[in-house]
Design an enzyme around this catalytic site. Structure first.
Site, PDB file in Angstrom:
ATOM      1  N   GLU A   1       3.026  -3.043 -19.114  1.00 51.14           N
ATOM      2  CA  GLU A   1       3.754  -2.577 -20.297  1.00 51.14           C
ATOM      3  C   GLU A   1       4.380  -3.726 -21.085  1.00 51.14           C
ATOM      4  OE1 GLU A   1       3.917   0.276 -21.698  1.00 51.14           O
ATOM      5  OE2 GLU A   1       2.930   1.510 -20.185  1.00 51.14           O
TER       6      GLU A   1
ATOM      7  N   GLU B   1      -2.277  -3.358   3.482  1.00 51.34           N
ATOM      8  CA  GLU B   1      -0.847  -3.670   3.530  1.00 51.34           C
ATOM      9  C   GLU B   1      -0.433  -4.314   4.846  1.00 51.34           C
ATOM     10  OE1 GLU B   1       1.930  -0.151   4.954  1.00 51.34           O
ATOM     11  OE2 GLU B   1       0.895   0.387   3.108  1.00 51.34           O
TER      12      GLU B   1
END
Length: 311
Positions: free
Chosen positions: A97, A128
């Site tokens: 953004e 992960e």
């Protein structure tokens, strides 16, 4: 791995999870499966109300991180978010953004997720848990000492994120940890630990809820405050917006009008002279200077419109 080793590993992980705040069982929602829709939503909303208050308590730590990010930007460094699962996705959301909102390069603020782009939509098994990948992914973006690395992990234990923070520290980066568990590695390892303690989730272990909301608020604050501190905002207007579509072009016109009290046509004309730069168009309207003169004024003011107006 032998069955016994696997059992012992699972047992150790269970014991670790038992000590993690966000993995606890919420005593206020034990009856949530008995409620109707409105009652369920009321319970969730009551839990959500705890999030902003928890973030408020860690503003001093967020401010320290912002100061380091601003310094990094001035030196040509980057803000790099890194995480797994929901945490990694939130980092990417915040990073992507920044380019349209503040006209910065998509390299200046970056988001990295364990398992790569595929993991944004679908979990990549084991990613992960990999210490190796956490280091390799930072090496792949040519991490430099002038960069700031923000490791994000609700639990604070994610091996991928821990390894990334340790590697970043080893080459001299400023490191920041964003977690919701105060006694975790992601709180203790980095230079700056940011830990809004939001407590147990409405649905046990579903850290995309309060923990995810808290992380999103913190990331919003890190990037937004850093952009404000580097001249991307005039008053409270995002004057460096990149007018890359019709909505953003209309927003740029509106921003020029709001900043100067000029007419719609004056804003359109000024933007045309400024090659669609709202910041430059505002300066043209406010000072009456031509585009070249206004650009020189902005350069002298290091890109800060308020300073340029006062020159």
């Amino acid at each position: 791995m032998s069955p016994e080793s696997n059992f012992n590993q699972q047992r150790a992980l269970l014991e670790e999870l038992n000590g993690i705040v966000s993995e606890g069982q919420n005593l206020d929602t034990l009856d949530i499966d008995l409620l109707d829709s409105r009652e369920i939503l009321t319970k969730i909303n009551l839990e959500d109300q705890k999030v902003a208050a928890a973030v408020k308590l860690v503003i001093p730590e967020i401010a320290k991180a912002v100061d380091h990010i601003v310094t990094a930007f001035k030196q040509g460094g980057r803000l790099i978010y890194i995480g797994a699962g929901t945490s990694g996705r939130l980092g990417i959301l915040d990073a992507v953004e920044c380019a349209p909102t503040y006209s910065v390069s998509d390299q200046q603020v970056m988001g990295i997720i364990a398992g790569g782009e595929t993991a944004f939509k679908k979990a990549v098994e084991g990613a992960e848990d990999s210490l190796k990948l956490g280091v390799e992914d930072l090496k792949a973006v040519n991490l430099q000492a002038k960069d700031v690395v923000v490791g994000i992990a609700a639990s604070g234990r994610t091996p991928y994120v821990r390894a990334a923070i340790e590697y970043a520290k080893s080459i001299g980066c400023t490191t920041v940890g964003v977690t919701c568990n105060p006694n975790s590695a992601v709180m203790k390892l980095p230079d700056i630990g940011i830990c809004p303690v939001v407590g147990a989730e409405a649905v046990t272990g579903s850290t995309r809820m309060k923990s995810g909301t808290a992380q999103k608020l913190v990331l919003n604050m890190l990037s937004t405050a850093s952009m404000i501190r580097t001249g991307k905002v005039y008053k409270n207007l995002m004057v460096d917006v990149n007018a890359s579509n019709e909505k953003l072009h209309a927003r740029a016109i509106r921003i020029v009008m709001q900043a100067t009290d000029c007419s719609h046509q004056q804003a359109v004309d000024a933007l045309a002279k400024a090659k669609q730069s709202a910041k430059l168009a505002i300066l043209i309207v406010l000072t009456g200077k031509d585009a070249d003169q206004a650009e020189q004024m902005l350069s002298q003011a290091d890109g800060f419109l308020r300073k340029a107006v006062e020159l």
